[in-house]
Design a protein around this motif. Structure first.
Motif: not given
Length: 378
Positions: A77, A88-90, A115
């Motif tokens: 993450r 925000t990135r996965l 998350a």
């Protein structure tokens, strides 16, 4: 391979319920899939994602690499950076036999379900990341075919046939015209887009992009938005209507060039305009310029602006006066002056059409730059 990569990204997006992108280790956007309302607002999302393309700065790339994306062998993450416009990135590393070939990114915008350490569908998504690694490892070394593209845009049939043989005779394609502002292309500039063919035509850049589907030009719009990040402020791009094969490249190039020119004149369509969305501007952009018979009117910017707003508002005095921020009596006075200067009957549909074409053509000439010559040269 293009279809396989796009299908793969579509499936990852479905499994994890979030917009997904696939990029290689050069941060080049290879495929993307939007989710839900994101389809309608894709340009904003593309702009955000495009900082991860080949056009990103060394500092931006290092910002992500500092989180360990080059070393990751499992999900990772990365946090948001509101100042840089990064969500925000996965991150799912794309590897084959241990070698890194890129990343699958899930743009979750802080969603709590993604998350979680093990969100639903993650195992299947990781298997697809491995499959992407296999596909990218098998990619052939790209060949520069810019010369064939330049010739094909000028109606060289053998060059178009060679491009068609390379891409596939019935492969859907779109043509993108990149129209740099100011002094043109920065030194060392290169168009992003895996599988795309690009060439410089005059002061513009032509990009031929294979599409996963004939009815979906979103990859071309995404490529355009990414490319504009490395061009001077005020640059625009145009996207042609998709076609099957390379037999209509001259027509597609003209559409793309005209769309980029309209984008420079119409803020609502800037900075990337598709030929399909131009509406009446498709007729205006093909004119040589405003009718000389309207020169007296077009020499008065106040009356020209009044005519344009009134016509854009379908002749509504209320809406036109509100947009112009004038009293309605002032609007009526100006309309009387327009009729007097032009000799038109503003109650006549034909006269209104002629006036609308003239004021729009004048705006295009003033803000959209010079009309391209043969072959889209400017």
């Amino acid at each position: 391979m293009r279809d396989d990569l796009q299908d793969l990204v579509d499936e990852v997006s479905r499994l994890l319920g979030a917009p997904a992108t696939l990029e290689d280790t050069g941060f080049t956007l290879l495929a993307f899939c939007a989710q839900g309302d994101e389809v309608l607002t894709g340009l904003d999302a593309v702009r955000t994602r495009s900082i991860l393309t080949r056009g990103s700065t060394a500092a931006t790339r290092q910002w992500f690499r500092d989180f360990g994306i080059d070393r990751a062998t499992g999900p990772l993450r990365t946090p948001a950076d509101p100042v840089a416009g990064i969500l925000t990135r996965l991150c799912l590393p794309v590897r084959h036999r241990g070698r890194l070939h890129g990343w699958l990114w899930l743009l979750d915008e802080g969603r709590t379900d993604l998350a979680d350490p093990d969100p639903p569908g993650l195992a299947a998504a990781l298997a697809l990341a491995d499959r992407a690694g296999e596909l990218l490892a098998a990619r052939p070394v790209p060949v520069d075919v810019g010369g064939d593209l330049r010739a094909a845009l000028a109606a060289d049939r053998p060059a178009a046939d060679r491009l068609g043989a390379r891409l596939g005779a019935d492969t859907p394609v779109a043509v993108v015209a990149l129209r740099p502002a100011g002094d043109g292309l920065p030194a060392g500039w290169a168009a992003p887009g895996a599988g795309a063919v690009s060439t410089v035509v005059g002061r513009q850049v032509a990009v031929l992009l294979p599409l996963p589907h004939l009815a979906d030009d979103r990859p071309a719009v995404a490529l355009s938005a990414a490319a504009l990040h490395r061009l001077p402020t005020g640059s625009t791009a145009g996207v042609s209507s998709p076609r099957s094969g390379c037999g209509a490249l001259p027509d597609q190039w003209r559409e793309a060039v005209d769309a980029a020119r309209v984008a420079g004149a119409v803020p609502a369509l800037a900075p990337v305009a598709s030929w399909a969305e131009l509406g009446a501007w498709r007729q205006v952009v093909r004119l040589d310029g405003p009718d000389p018979a309207f020169a007296a009117l077009l020499g008065d910017p106040v009356l020209t602006r009044t005519a344009e707003v009134w016509l854009d508002q379908a002749g509504s005095p209320q809406r036109a006066a509100a947009e112009l921020v004038v009293h309605r009596q002032t609007l009526y006075y100006r309309l009387g002056r327009i009729a007097e200067v032009t000799g038109l009957d503003l109650a006549d549909g034909g006269d209104r059409l002629a006036l609308h074409l003239a004021v729009r053509a004048a705006r295009l000439a003033a803000r959209g730059g010079p009309r391209p010559g043969p072959g889209g040269l400017i």
